[in-house]
Structure formats: structure tokens, C-alpha cells
Design a protein around this motif. Structure first.
Motif, short mmCIF file in Angstrom:
data_model
loop_
_atom_site.label_atom_id
_atom_site.label_comp_id
_atom_site.label_asym_id
_atom_site.label_seq_id
_atom_site.Cartn_x
_atom_site.Cartn_y
_atom_site.Cartn_z
N TYR A 1 -1.54 -9.24 -2.08
CA TYR A 1 -2.08 -9.76 -0.81
C TYR A 1 -1.57 -11.18 -0.57
O TYR A 1 -1.68 -12.05 -1.43
CB TYR A 1 -3.61 -9.75 -0.83
CG TYR A 1 -4.24 -10.39 0.40
CD1 TYR A 1 -4.49 -9.64 1.54
CD2 TYR A 1 -4.54 -11.75 0.41
CE1 TYR A 1 -5.05 -10.24 2.67
CE2 TYR A 1 -5.09 -12.36 1.53
CZ TYR A 1 -5.35 -11.59 2.66
OH TYR A 1 -5.90 -12.17 3.77
N TRP B 1 0.84 -1.18 0.00
CA TRP B 1 0.00 0.00 0.00
C TRP B 1 0.88 1.25 0.00
O TRP B 1 2.04 1.21 0.42
CB TRP B 1 -0.90 0.03 1.25
CG TRP B 1 -1.93 -1.06 1.32
CD1 TRP B 1 -1.71 -2.40 1.37
CD2 TRP B 1 -3.36 -0.90 1.36
NE1 TRP B 1 -2.88 -3.10 1.44
CE2 TRP B 1 -3.93 -2.20 1.44
CE3 TRP B 1 -4.21 0.20 1.34
CZ2 TRP B 1 -5.30 -2.42 1.50
CZ3 TRP B 1 -5.59 -0.02 1.41
CH2 TRP B 1 -6.12 -1.31 1.47
N GLU C 1 -8.93 -5.22 -0.65
CA GLU C 1 -8.97 -3.76 -0.51
C GLU C 1 -9.70 -3.32 0.76
O GLU C 1 -9.64 -2.15 1.14
CB GLU C 1 -9.69 -3.12 -1.72
CG GLU C 1 -9.02 -3.41 -3.05
CD GLU C 1 -9.59 -4.64 -3.73
OE1 GLU C 1 -10.28 -5.43 -3.03
OE2 GLU C 1 -9.37 -4.82 -4.93
N TYR D 1 -3.70 0.66 -3.36
CA TYR D 1 -3.33 -0.73 -3.06
C TYR D 1 -2.90 -1.40 -4.36
O TYR D 1 -3.52 -1.21 -5.40
CB TYR D 1 -4.51 -1.48 -2.44
CG TYR D 1 -4.40 -2.99 -2.53
CD1 TYR D 1 -3.45 -3.67 -1.77
CD2 TYR D 1 -5.23 -3.73 -3.37
CE1 TYR D 1 -3.33 -5.05 -1.86
CE2 TYR D 1 -5.12 -5.11 -3.46
CZ TYR D 1 -4.17 -5.77 -2.70
OH TYR D 1 -4.06 -7.13 -2.79
#
Length: 640
Positions: free
Chosen positions: A425, A410, A472, A420
Motif C-alpha cells: 500500500y 491485488w 485491506e 492483497y
């Protein structure tokens, strides 16, 4: 000849301080008198041995001379291999079924396989003479067959396209021309980014469903869970594609603008000729060599007086060793905890010297213990380097502050916009594209399924609803207090500093209450702070760096501040496995590894490039950075 002193037959053991030099010599023109040489560990021991020899010559009673006589005998065994032996193999049957004509091309692996199968079928006509001796030196039938089958070699780069239909490849879908044609249908070079390929979604879907006669998962199944998975994204990295092709040993590579088949050495066979051959190979073998060892006892003269002590390499080597040890100590004291490559090269030299000392059985006495202590210290410095990665990759876009963790990468822009990076992730890599997140922040920190931040008014927020299905998140929640910098580790412990450089610890954080219950003021003053597996780290307004004792390993406790080596620091980041990445005000990048037995004493190692901030993940060790122009960089090879 070789001189021995009994060896396993020794009746008078020799001290480890002495060694009889027993190199082999020619046994031709032997003199009637032989001089024996002994190596001693030092000059004094040589003198003592010389005195003992003069006073007690009987100690030589166990000296012997060994000599070898070489001999040779020969015999004969004949193998005859026919076409029947080759045609009985499973691979030959597959060749007949797969290739339409009599001419077929095989790679080296399949030629070896054909030879191996044929060898097991050889019921050879064996002819031996009366002097035949059983031995392990007989010629290998497989080697004979390989020599015959590999007589006609051709290079695939000289092939006409139609010749590929005569090439046998197992499995057939992996044949270089088929893989190359398929890759060029699905992938084309991105004209805007020479590190990526564009994916033809229509061809990809057809291939994945087997509609084009070529299933993509036959190639990429081993990496579907990794960085090359495709779920509608239109770009993949050339590096990732090449890695999968290499892992699957597919003879295709991307060169220039398109994929090409790699040149392959192939061997041409005529199946009809093999099928009808009465004799493929005949081999005659001649053997065997043997040697016998004999010994003769040495007669020692009654008077032994011809002794000479020669000062060889031993003393010179010891002097070099001791001088190098002293030099190492000097270099270590001058390094001021900064280790560069010259020191590593010096350590290699010291190891070479020590190996030589061991080889010559030399004891460097007290200096050896001193050297061992220095080498232990040196080893720690060399081993205190975390995974540094290999190179920096520029990522599109600009940011002024960044953070990376399990929840991905981020960052915020100068106007406060929050972004982002999709595809980061719970994974390591450059990601796919940017997604703007509602809200504005000036500072951001990424943890385990949570993101914290501060805005320009020192308001504090954390992002709710982050998970694998929705990386997100769902929204921001405001928290009491006011901070300018905030940090969160992989256990979601939160710390921060305000505009007055006061330090705060967030209390009461739990799974059910991720925002915690209140702030605790902690002694000290910092302008920059980072919490992670390397502990709680920070930089004050004077550019000095600090570590809070007791926090190593992400322990969320309050200890005392310990100063870290070096000056002029601007930012610092605490990451996985004790990794510390720090940036100086000059933009120089340094990395170290915090270790349990060296807490508060990191040993800095410089990294190429120039940055204004670096962030290392507490989750997987991924390193991201910003330079003075707000450009974004990812450190290749940094992930653990």
C-alpha cells in the motif's frame, strides 16, 4: 617551434574556411626554408586560396615563427617535523583515550586526518639558501607526513580477533568487527529463500532499546521510513540490508551464509615512539623550471610557386558521413517503429561522425540538415523508453489476474479467491505476505484508496474503507450493471467492457460518492481496457491496440479511437509518466512511453521474459506480471 599568423596580433583576418596548421615541432636542426600548411573545408576553397596566394604573396607578411627556450634554477628549503607537531592534534588525543596500549591501527582516512592536523601544527625550522625562489612547487608537508605514517601497512583479514581492540574507528560502533558480530546476532539466512534474511525479534528488540550495547537505529535510521523498516515482520531482503550497509559505508558484507567484515587496509603506529621523536621527517626541495617564448618574423620569398594540394581525410570523411546518413534513413524506414539495440549503436556512430565533422570544421551542406531531422526522430525513439527496470523477481503464489495502484498490489485466483499483498500500500516493492480478502472476483482493478472488480456473473463491486491504517478495506459494495473487465486510474476514473465488447464510462464519481451514478455507452469494441496517465488504452478481439484521444494525462473524457502500432496484442496497461506495458499473444513483453507530442504513436521496445499480463501502477510506476503458468513476478527497478 610553432608557426603562427598573428593570432591575437593578426592584422589580416583569415576566413573560417581556412586554418593554418600550427602544431609544435622540434626546434633542433631548423631548415632555412619552412613549408607552411593550410587546411581548407573543401577542394574548391583550397584552389581559390592557392590562386590568391600566387597573385598576392603579401598576405604572408604576418607569418611568424615562435620558439621556446627552457631554463632551470634550483634552490633549497628544509622542513623539520617533530613528534610534538603530531601530538598536539585532536585525533592524537582521541587515540590516547580510546586505545589502551601504545600500538594502534588506523585506516587511510584517519591517517590522512592525522597528517592534516599535524601539518597545521608544524612550526618548522626553515632553512633557505640565497637563491631561494618563491614558487608553488614546494613539497606538501601533508604528503611528507603521509609517507612516514603509512610505512607499516597491514590487512585486516590477517587479524586475530583480539587485534581489533587496537583498531581506532570513529564512530566506534561502526568498527567492522562490531558491526559484523551484531549483524550475525540479528539476521540469519532464510533456508527456504536465499534472497531473504530472518530477523531474530528478541535481538532486534534488545538492540533497538540499546540493551545489547548496540542500537540498531545507529545503522538503520536512514532507512527506517524506507524498505528496511521493522515492525514485527520476520523477514527482510538481503538486497535491502546490503544497500543500507553500503549507504552508511560500513565495511561489512553478506557472503555465503553469514556476514563478514570486509578486508581493510590499516596502518600501524606506535604512539610512544611518536611522542618522543625529535625528528619525524626532514625534506629538502629543489626548484624551479621556467621557459621563455620568442618570435621571429618570416621573410617571404618574392616568387611563390611551390603549391601542392593534398586530398586528406576530409573528403573521405564527408563521403562516409553522407553514406551513413543515407543508411540511417534506410534503417529508420525499415524499422516499422520497432527500435532495437543495433539502431542505438548506429546512432552512436553517427554522433561520432558529426563530432569529427565539427572538429575538422566541415559543413556537410544540405545533407547536414537532412541528418539533423533524422537524428531528431531517432532521439525521440531512443527517449521514448520509460523506466524498464532490471530483472524479474518471482513472488510466491499463483494468480490469474492482477492489478497494482496506490492501494497496493491485488489479484484473483482461478477459483475467484481475492488476495492483497501486505506491504505494498502506497509504496513500491515486493511486499511481505498474502492476505485473503472475503468474496470472489474474476477481474480486479486498483485505484487511489479503492479497488473495483467483476465476478464470473459480470457483477460489479468496489471495496470500501481502504486507507493506510486498514489497507485491506472493510467490505464490498455492489454496483449496477454488468462487466467482464474493469479499470480504474489514480484519479479513480472507472471504465469497463462487457461480454459483447461494449465499452462503458462510469459517471458521477466523487469523493462523497466513489461508486458514481451510472454508466455511459461509448462507441467502439474492446475485450481488454486500461485507464491511466498514458491515457485510455485497449485491445480488441482481433489483437489490435487503441488509444482514446484526449485522455492522455488521466483526463476522463470521451474522444475518438486511434490505432496503435503493432499486432497480436493480448493485454495492455497504462501507467505513470505515460508508461505503456503491452503483452503479445506469444507472451513477448513490450514497453513504450506515451508523450504529449506523439500521442497514438508509441515506439515499442522489447523487454526480456515472457508474460500473459502486466500491470503498471499509475501511482509509482511499479510493474507486476503473470506468466502462462499463473506465476507472479515483480519488476525490480521499475518504480519512479
Amino acid at each position: 617551434t610553432q608557426s603562427t599568423w598573428g593570432n591575437n596580433r593578426r592584422q589580416m583576418p583569415v576566413s573560417k574556411d581556412y586554418e593554418l596548421l600550427d602544431q609544435w615541432k622540434s626546434n633542433t636542426h631548423l631548415p632555412s626554408v619552412i613549408n607552411f600548411k593550410f587546411a581548407c573545408s573543401n577542394l574548391d576553397k583550397c584552389r581559390n586560396l592557392m590562386s590568391s596566394m600566387k597573385s598576392a604573396p603579401e598576405m604572408f607578411n604576418h607569418l611568424e615563427i615562435e620558439y621556446i627556450i627552457n631554463g632551470q634554477r634550483s634552490s633549497r628549503r628544509e622542513f623539520t617535523i617533530t613528534g610534538i607537531h603530531v601530538t598536539r592534534g585532536a585525533l592524537y588525543a582521541a587515540l590516547k583515550q580510546t586505545v589502551g596500549g601504545d600500538t594502534v591501527y588506523l585506516n587511510s582516512h584517519d591517517i590522512n586526518r592525522l597528517a592534516s592536523e599535524s601539518a597545521t601544527n608544524v612550526i618548522a625550522s626553515v632553512h633557505t639558501d640565497s637563491t631561494y625562489i618563491e614558487t608553488g612547487d614546494e613539497i606538501n608537508v601533508i604528503d611528507v607526513l603521509n609517507g612516514v605514517l603509512k610505512r607499516f601497512q597491514e590487512d585486516s583479514q590477517d587479524f586475530e580477533p583480539s587485534l581489533w581492540n587496537s583498531v581506532f574507528w570513529d564512530p566506534v560502533w561502526a568498527r567492522p568487527d562490531r558491526v559484523t558480530e551484531y549483524m550475525n546476532r540479528v539476521f540469519t539466512k532464510d533456508v527456504n529463500d536465499d534472497t531473504h534474511l530472518l530477523v531474530d525479534e528478541n535481538e532486534w528488540t534488545k538492540s533497538a532499546n540499546g540493551e545489547s550495547g548496540f542500537n540498531i537505529f545507529e545503522i538503520f535510521s536512514s532507512s527506517i521510513s524506507g524498505g528496511l523498516s521493522f515492525s514485527g515482520n520476520s523477514r527482510v531482503r538481503i538486497e535491502d540490508v546490503s544497500k543500507v550497509l553500503s549507504e552508511r559505508d560500513l565495511q561489512t558484507e553478506f557472503k555465503g551464509e553469514i556476514f563478514h567484515a570486509k578486508p581493510v587496509k590499516l596502518y600501524r603506529l606506535n604512539l610512544a615512539t611518536i611522542n618522543t621523536a625529535n625528528v619525524i621527517a626532514t625534506s629538502s626541495i629543489q626548484i624551479k623550471r621556467y621557459e621563455s617564448v620568442h618570435t621571429v618574423k618570416v621573410q617571404v620569398s618574392d616568387i611563390i610557386s611551390n603549391f601542392t594540394i593534398i586530398r586528406g581525410d576530409t573528403d573521405l570523411l564527408r563521403e562516409e558521413f553522407l553514406a551513413a546518413t543515407t543508411d540511417l534513413q534506410k534503417k529508420l524506414s525499415e524499422s516499422n517503429s520497432m527500435m532495437f539495440f543495433t539502431a542505438a549503436e548506429f546512432r552512436d556512430r553517427m554522433i561520432q561522425l558529426e563530432d569529427k565533422l565539427d572538429e575538422l570544421k566541415i559543413n556537410s551542406d544540405d545533407k547536414h540538415d537532412e541528418y539533423s531531422l533524422l537524428l531528431d526522430e531517432h532521439d525521440w525513439k531512443l527517449n521514448s523508453i520509460p523506466k524498464k527496470g532490471t530483472s524479474w523477481t518471482n513472488i510466491s503464489g499463483t494468480l490469474v489476474f492482477i492489478s497494482v495502484g496506490k492501494a497496493g498490489f491485488w489479484g484473483v485466483q482461478s477459483n475467484g479467491n481475492i488476495f492483497y499483498r501486505t506491504g505494498t500500500y502506497n509504496t513500491c516493492g515486493t511486499g511481505i505476505t498474502w492476505v485473503q480478502i472475503p468474496g470472489t472476483l474474476s477481474n480486479i482493478a486498483v485505484g487511489n484508496d479503492i479497488v473495483w472488480g467483476c465476478n464470473s456473473a459480470q457483477g460489479i463491486f468496489y471495496r470500501e474503507g481502504i486507507n493506510s491504517a486498514q489497507p485491506e478495506g472493510t467490505g464490498w459494495k455492489n454496483i449496477d450493471g454488468g462487466l467482464t473487465r474493469i479499470t480504474v486510474d489514480n484519479n479513480n476514473a472507472v471504465w469497463g467492457v462487457n461480454s459483447a465488447d461494449n465499452i462503458y464510462q462510469r459517471l458521477g464519481i466523487s469523493t462523497s460518492n466513489p461508486g458514481g451514478t451510472g454508466w455511459k455507452l461509448v462507441s467502439g469494441g474492446l475485450k481488454y481496457i486500461s485507464m491511466g496517465p498514458a491515457g485510455l488504452l485497449g485491445v480488441n478481439s482481433g489483437g489490435s491496440a487503441y488509444y482514446m484521444s484526449g485522455t492522455f494525462g488521466s483526463k476522463n473524457v470521451i474522444g475518438s479511437w486511434v490505432g496503435l502500432a503493432g499486432q497480436q496484442w493480448s493485454t495492455i496497461s497504462s501507467g505513470k509518466d505515460g508508461a505503456i506495458w503491452a503483452i503479445r499473444t506469444t507472451g513477448e513483453i513490450f514497453v513504450s512511453k506515451h508523450e504529449a507530442n506523439k500521442l497514438g504513436s508509441p515506439h515499442w521496445n522489447i523487454v526480456s521474459g515472457g508474460l500473459s499480463q502486466a500491470s503498471v501502477s499509475a501511482f509509482n510506476g511499479a510493474v507486476w506480471g503473470l506468466n502462462g503458468a499463473s506465476k507472479i513476478f515483480f519488476r525490480e527497478g521499475s518504480c519512479n
